[in-house]
Design an enzyme around this catalytic site. Structure first.
Site, PDB file in Angstrom:
ATOM      1  N   CYS A 148       0.784  -1.244   0.000  1.00  0.00           N
ATOM      2  CA  CYS A 148       0.000   0.000   0.000  1.00  0.00           C
ATOM      3  C   CYS A 148       0.811   1.286   0.000  1.00  0.00           C
ATOM      4  CB  CYS A 148      -0.953  -0.005   1.181  1.00  0.00           C
ATOM      5  SG  CYS A 148      -1.945  -1.486   1.234  1.00  0.00           S
ATOM      6  N   HIS A 172      -4.219   6.821   2.126  1.00  0.00           N
ATOM      7  CA  HIS A 172      -4.419   5.437   1.713  1.00  0.00           C
ATOM      8  C   HIS A 172      -5.742   4.970   2.321  1.00  0.00           C
ATOM      9  CE1 HIS A 172      -4.150   1.301   0.904  1.00  0.00           C
ATOM     10  NE2 HIS A 172      -3.851   0.931   2.133  1.00  0.00           N
ATOM     11  N   ASN A 180     -10.125  -1.298  -0.173  1.00  0.00           N
ATOM     12  CA  ASN A 180      -8.684  -1.014  -0.153  1.00  0.00           C
ATOM     13  C   ASN A 180      -8.063  -1.531  -1.451  1.00  0.00           C
ATOM     14  OD1 ASN A 180      -5.932  -0.993   0.290  1.00  0.00           O
ATOM     15  ND2 ASN A 180      -6.027  -1.881   2.337  1.00  0.00           N
TER      16      ASN A 180
END
Ligand code: ACO
Length: 318
Positions: A114, A245, A275
């Protein structure tokens, strides 16, 4: 003084949508639990004809068009992905072929999932500021649906697929003001994905200690904000937009609170996209730019956090 500036953004989301209600039929979960604990309502899932390169292709073309540039203008391609179609050649090289260009450096960057996009943006920024290249295409493209265990309710509800792109170009006006990158491999066990090899007994999937990761994210990102603001001698009141994020709405809310920012000054895609790992920051940026929310001249704070652990920020005058 030379800066790199965001000249254009773009994104791509697969058509297929998987809702929390769909997941209720697949694992022992509920729509209420997922929304309350994560903020996610649905996620996009790549079709069999789609992969990291096809999604990056469209996202990149959209960013080029927004910048008014052609593939031939690209001086470097960086694709941040933990879910490439091939281990090699890189997704970035596949893009060169798709765009009909050659010669410029092109590589994939895996900063442990990520945080990847922050690492990619920072590297492109260095090359532009030192005058080596004029333009760089940085793309996060992820097919997380292919590396999750669809029988594991603690991870499969979290992730989605998509791609987001930024076209960076040299500018005398301020663009990226600073980037800060960090990692701590001592936390290697809180989030990892083994490589499937001829010796692997089974197909490998994401392993995550969600609770530990949650606490680490809140603490580490708080310190990262302090570091970023101090390096730029700015107060938190200077920030117009947080582009985080998108892992968990509770982490994002804690970060917005730390900056005294209302949630309508946070670029949010989590509810509709889940996500998307290293694609989540450029996806959120592109959505807010195209919705006319983020405007030229505003100050953006981007932050990424993921396995490794690895994390990073970018402070950007848009
Ligand atoms: N549905 C229903 N119950 C569930 C589900 C589900 N989908 N998943 C877990 N549970 C249960 C657990 O089994 C547990 O039950 P128990 O108490 O009987 O043992 C209970 O819910 C609580 O589980 P926790 O893991 O403690 O739940 P938590 O509130 O921590 O939420 C979550 C889990 C959403 C994963 C959260 O910890 C989180 O978001 N962590 C951070 C993730 C993150 O930051 N990722 C960023 C990097 S991602 C990357 O790099 C690719």
């Amino acid at each position: 003084m030379m800066y790199s500036k965001i000249l254009g953004t773009g994104s791509f989301l697969p058509e297929k949508i998987l809702t929390n209600f769909d997941l209720e039929k697949m694992v022992d979960t509920t729509n209420e639990w997922i929304i309350e604990r994560t903020g996610i309502k649905q996620r996009h899932i790549a079709g069999t004809h789609e992969n990291a390169a096809t999604m990056a292709d469209t996202a990149g073309r959209n960013a080029l068009a927004a910048a008014g540039l052609e593939p031939a203008d690209i001086g470097m391609i960086i694709v941040t992905s933990t879910t490439p179609q091939l281990v090699f050649p890189s997704t970035a090289c596949l893009l060169q072929a798709r765009y009909g260009i050659s010669g410029c450096p092109a590589f994939d960057l895996n900063a442990s999932a990520c945080a990847g996009f922050m690492y990619g943006l920072s590297i492109a920024d260095q090359y532009i500021r030192n005058g080596t290249i004029k333009n760089a295409l940085v793309i996060g493209s992820e097919v997380m649906s292919r590396i999750v265990d669809w029988n594991d309710r603690s991870t499969c509800v979290l992730f989605g697929d998509g791609a987001g792109a930024v076209l960076l170009g040299a500018s005398e006006e301020p663009g990226i003001l600073s980037t800060h990158l960090h990692a701590d491999g001592n936390y290697k066990d809180v989030l990892y994905l083994p490589l499937a090899t001829s010796q692997s007994p089974t197909f490998e999937t994401v392993k995550m200690m969600g609770n530990q990761l949650f606490k680490l994210a809140v603490n580490i990102l708080g310190d990262l904000f302090d570091e970023t603001l101090a390096a730029n001698q700015l107060e938190k009141s200077a920030i117009d937009w947080l582009i985080p994020h998108q892992a968990n709405i509770r982490i994002i809310e804690a970060m917005a609170k730390k900056l005294n920012l209302p949630l309508d000054r946070v670029a949010l895609t989590l509810a509709n996209q889940g996500n998307t790992s290293s694609a989540s920051i450029p996806l959120a940026l592109d959505l807010a730019v195209r919705a006319g929310q983020i405007k030229r001249g505003q100050l953006l704070l981007m932050e990424g956090f993921g396995g490794g652990l690895a994390w990073g920020s970018a402070l950007v005058r848009y």
